[in-house]
Design an enzyme around this catalytic site. Structure first.
Site, PDB file in Angstrom:
ATOM      1  N   LYS A 147       0.833  -1.149  -0.028  1.00 20.35           N
ATOM      2  CA  LYS A 147       0.052  -0.103  -0.024  1.00 20.35           C
ATOM      3  C   LYS A 147       0.827   1.219   0.300  1.00 20.35           C
ATOM      4  CE  LYS A 147      -3.162   2.223   2.932  1.00 20.35           C
ATOM      5  NZ  LYS A 147      -3.965   2.088   4.303  1.00 20.35           N
ATOM      6  N   GLU A 205      -2.690  -6.687  15.979  1.00 18.62           N
ATOM      7  CA  GLU A 205      -2.173  -5.241  15.344  1.00 18.62           C
ATOM      8  C   GLU A 205      -3.184  -4.359  15.511  1.00 18.62           C
ATOM      9  OE1 GLU A 205       0.720  -4.580  11.849  1.00 18.62           O
ATOM     10  OE2 GLU A 205      -1.076  -4.688  11.034  1.00 18.62           O
ATOM     11  N   GLU A 256      10.776  -4.937   3.309  1.00 17.40           N
ATOM     12  CA  GLU A 256      10.977  -6.136   3.009  1.00 17.40           C
ATOM     13  C   GLU A 256      10.381  -6.533   1.616  1.00 17.40           C
ATOM     14  OE1 GLU A 256       9.624  -5.193   5.759  1.00 17.40           O
ATOM     15  OE2 GLU A 256       9.978  -6.472   7.515  1.00 17.40           O
ATOM     16  N   LYS A 288      10.841  -0.505  13.038  1.00 17.44           N
ATOM     17  CA  LYS A 288      11.409  -0.245  11.423  1.00 17.44           C
ATOM     18  C   LYS A 288      12.475   0.982  11.684  1.00 17.44           C
ATOM     19  CE  LYS A 288       6.837  -0.884   9.418  1.00 17.44           C
ATOM     20  NZ  LYS A 288       5.632  -0.480   8.690  1.00 17.44           N
ATOM     21  N   HIS A 344      -3.837 -33.344  19.022  1.00 16.23           N
ATOM     22  CA  HIS A 344      -2.817 -34.032  19.493  1.00 16.23           C
ATOM     23  C   HIS A 344      -1.467 -33.305  19.807  1.00 16.23           C
ATOM     24  CE1 HIS A 344      -4.922 -37.663  18.296  1.00 16.23           C
ATOM     25  NE2 HIS A 344      -5.429 -36.862  17.308  1.00 16.23           N
ATOM     26  N   GLY A 381      -4.154  -2.066   5.796  1.00 18.63           N
ATOM     27  CA  GLY A 381      -3.561  -3.116   5.318  1.00 18.63           C
ATOM     28  C   GLY A 381      -4.279  -4.550   5.941  1.00 18.63           C
ATOM     29  N   ARG A 382      -4.515  -4.522   7.086  1.00 18.18           N
ATOM     30  CA  ARG A 382      -4.966  -5.845   7.412  1.00 18.18           C
ATOM     31  C   ARG A 382      -6.518  -6.079   7.171  1.00 18.18           C
ATOM     32  NH1 ARG A 382      -3.309  -2.581  11.297  1.00 18.18           N
ATOM     33  NH2 ARG A 382      -4.935  -1.834  12.725  1.00 18.18           N
TER      34      ARG A 382
END
Ligand code: F6P
Length: 505
Positions: free
Chosen positions: A200, A346, A206, A489, A377, A260-261
């Protein structure tokens, strides 16, 4: 107009809840069920292809009505309307929060409709092979590069809707760890690979690093003039994208009013669209929109996201539960938990309230979980016999996609049996052996969904999106910013500079 900003602990309902908690905290659900045979039927919401059973919670009718009072007192109704009406409720970033508009086909903004058409045309041309790579071969592999909200949602949906997938191979690269990109590129052919760069802001370290690496990799064999056949970008920062060398027709917009999320419904979901085709993508969006309508219009007492959110507040703030679990009884939901972790944590991991004051009560829950039956399990031991209270959501589809009824019956039986075991424990079958006894009384919600269709998945995701919002309103925090990720960051930049300087010496 802005969001109401009520400290929940100062409300009448909160005080009543605190008192009520002291009275009922020792009451066992086993007894509640014995005393009221209608409980399971009453404490459930049936809506479309969903059946949400919330009867296995440590609540009485009074608890529920006090929680609903709390929702009224903190101004939830007003807050929901503010969000849907495009008020800048993401106040600290001065933005509207309108991911719901992305899936509102009844009243769609022209730029959204136009972008959906752009996605449709593009994905169809990739799927049917009309849009070819630089040597004239059809695209076989789509690599989506992005991180956080620009990866977790699309990756989760692609996995969840694998049943509906076409022949394209879809890959996601997110980590800046070069091993991730090297392993992915190993399998790929430059001539038949399409890269979707998703950011965005188009400033994320990254994603930019990975984008530059794949660009160099592509140019090792292909000429620069062919980049346009293999690279498209999803971003709100068209300027930076153009500088990267992408032509305007290969840029898909995303807007500042999409967090974003919450962005998988936008062009950020282009990889999903390529994987399952536009029609299925649209069905996903329409499913989510149906949940938006339910959330906006249903009375809070029958409103799925509101009830789930309030129950979670009850455990978080009164029982002092530190975590909650999500167990999806479907192999297709393996990526749901990491997706949910970003959406929930977040959004609601905040310690300053909407007045800018420090908070002296608990906010964001820690979400974790896994896939049933595998999780049984692995970590279920601790949920059954550990010392911590872990409320859990159990999600299961009643019909299997592949018609494997033998497996499906077992899957469903496991899911239902677990919630029953967590509720009852060994209450009725007392055993002398302390190691073999179970206290039960462990809260769960069971969400039964008819079938894992794109629409059902849209409805399910939207439930959790709205649950997060409701909790943020109750806790008087801003759910739609994420300043907490910024410090790391900045420090990374500084640290990287000093690592580079040292290496250059
Ligand atoms: O660092 C967190 C974050 O800002 C997330 O909120 C977001 O989803 C992710 O980074 C990716 O951001 P972008 O799409 O701008 O690259």
């Amino acid at each position: 107009m802005s969001l109401p900003a009520v400290n929940p602990t100062t409300t009448k309902a909160w005080k009543k809840l605190a008192q009520h908690f002291a009275e009922i905290k020792e009451v066992k659900m086993q007894e509640m069920f014995e005393e009221d045979p209608t409980r399971a039927k009453r404490m459930a919401i049936e809506w479309q292809d969903f059946y949400v059973d919330f009867s296995k919670n440590r609540v009485t009718d009074e608890t529920l009505s006090l929680l609903l009072e709390l929702a009224e007192e903190v101004g939830l109704k007003e807050a929901i309307e503010a969000q849907f009406n495009g008020v800048k409720i993401n106040q600290t970033e001065e933005r509207e929060v309108l991911h719901t508009a992305l899936r509102d086909f009844e009243d769609m903004k022209p730029e959204i409709a136009e972008t959906l058409q752009q996605m449709k045309r593009f994905s169809e041309a990739i799927i049917n092979g009309k849009r070819k790579g630089y040597t004239g071969q059809p695209i076989t592999d789509v690599v989506s590069i992005g991180i956080g909200g620009s990866a977790l949602g699309p990756d989760m949906v692609t996995e969840a809707l694998k049943y509906y997938k076409n022949h394209l191979n879809i890959h996601y690269i997110s980590n800046v760890d070069g091993d991730h990109i090297v392993e992915t590129l190993k399998e790929l052919d430059r001539e038949t690979t399409l890269f979707i760069l998703v950011s965005k802001t188009f400033t994320t370290q990254e994603t930019l690093t990975n984008s530059n690496t794949v660009r160099r990799w592509f140019l090792e064999e292909a000429p620069e003039t062919e980049i346009h056949k293999h690279f498209v970008v999803i971003s709100a920062n068209a300027e930076a994208v153009r500088k990267f060398g992408i032509s305007p027709e290969n840029i898909f917009p995303v807007w500042n009013w999409v967090g974003g999320r919450f962005s998988l419904w936008s062009a950020v979901g282009l990889s999903v669209c390529c994987a399952i085709g536009y029609t299925n993508f649209e069905a996903l969006l329409k499913g989510a929109h149906e949940m938006d309508d339910h959330f906006r219009r249903k009375d809070f007492s029958e409103n799925i996201p509101v009830i789930l959110a309030l129950l979670s507040v009850w455990y978080n703030n009164f029982f002092e539960a530190e975590t909650e679990a999500f167990i999806g009884y479907s192999q297709y939901l393996t990526k749901f938990v990491p997706y949910l972790q970003q959406t929930v944590m977040e959004s609601n991991g905040k310690n300053v309230d909407r007045n800018g004051d420090n908070i002296n009560y608990q906010t964001g829950t820690i979400v974790w979980g896994g896939t049933g039956t595998n999780a049984q399990h692995a970590f279920f031991q601790l949920i059954h016999q550990g010392t911590k209270l872990i409320p859990a959501d159990f999600v299961v589809f009643t019909e299997s996609l592949h018609g494997k009824t033998e497996h499906q019956d077992m899957l469903l039986a496991n899911c239902l049996a677990q919630t029953e075991a967590l509720l009852q424990g060994t209450y009725k079958n007392e055993t002398e052996n302390p190691f073999r006894s179970f206290s039960g009384n462990k809260p769960t919600n069971t969400i039964l969904v008819k079938k894992l269709t794109p629409g059902a998945l849209g409805r399910l995701i939207a439930i959790y999106e709205h649950k997060v919002f409701v909790q943020g309103i109750v806790w008087n925090i801003f759910s739609y910013d994420q300043w907490g990720v910024e410090l790391g960051k900045k420090l990374t930049k500084k640290t990287l500079d000093s690592i580079r300087k040292k290496k250059a010496q």
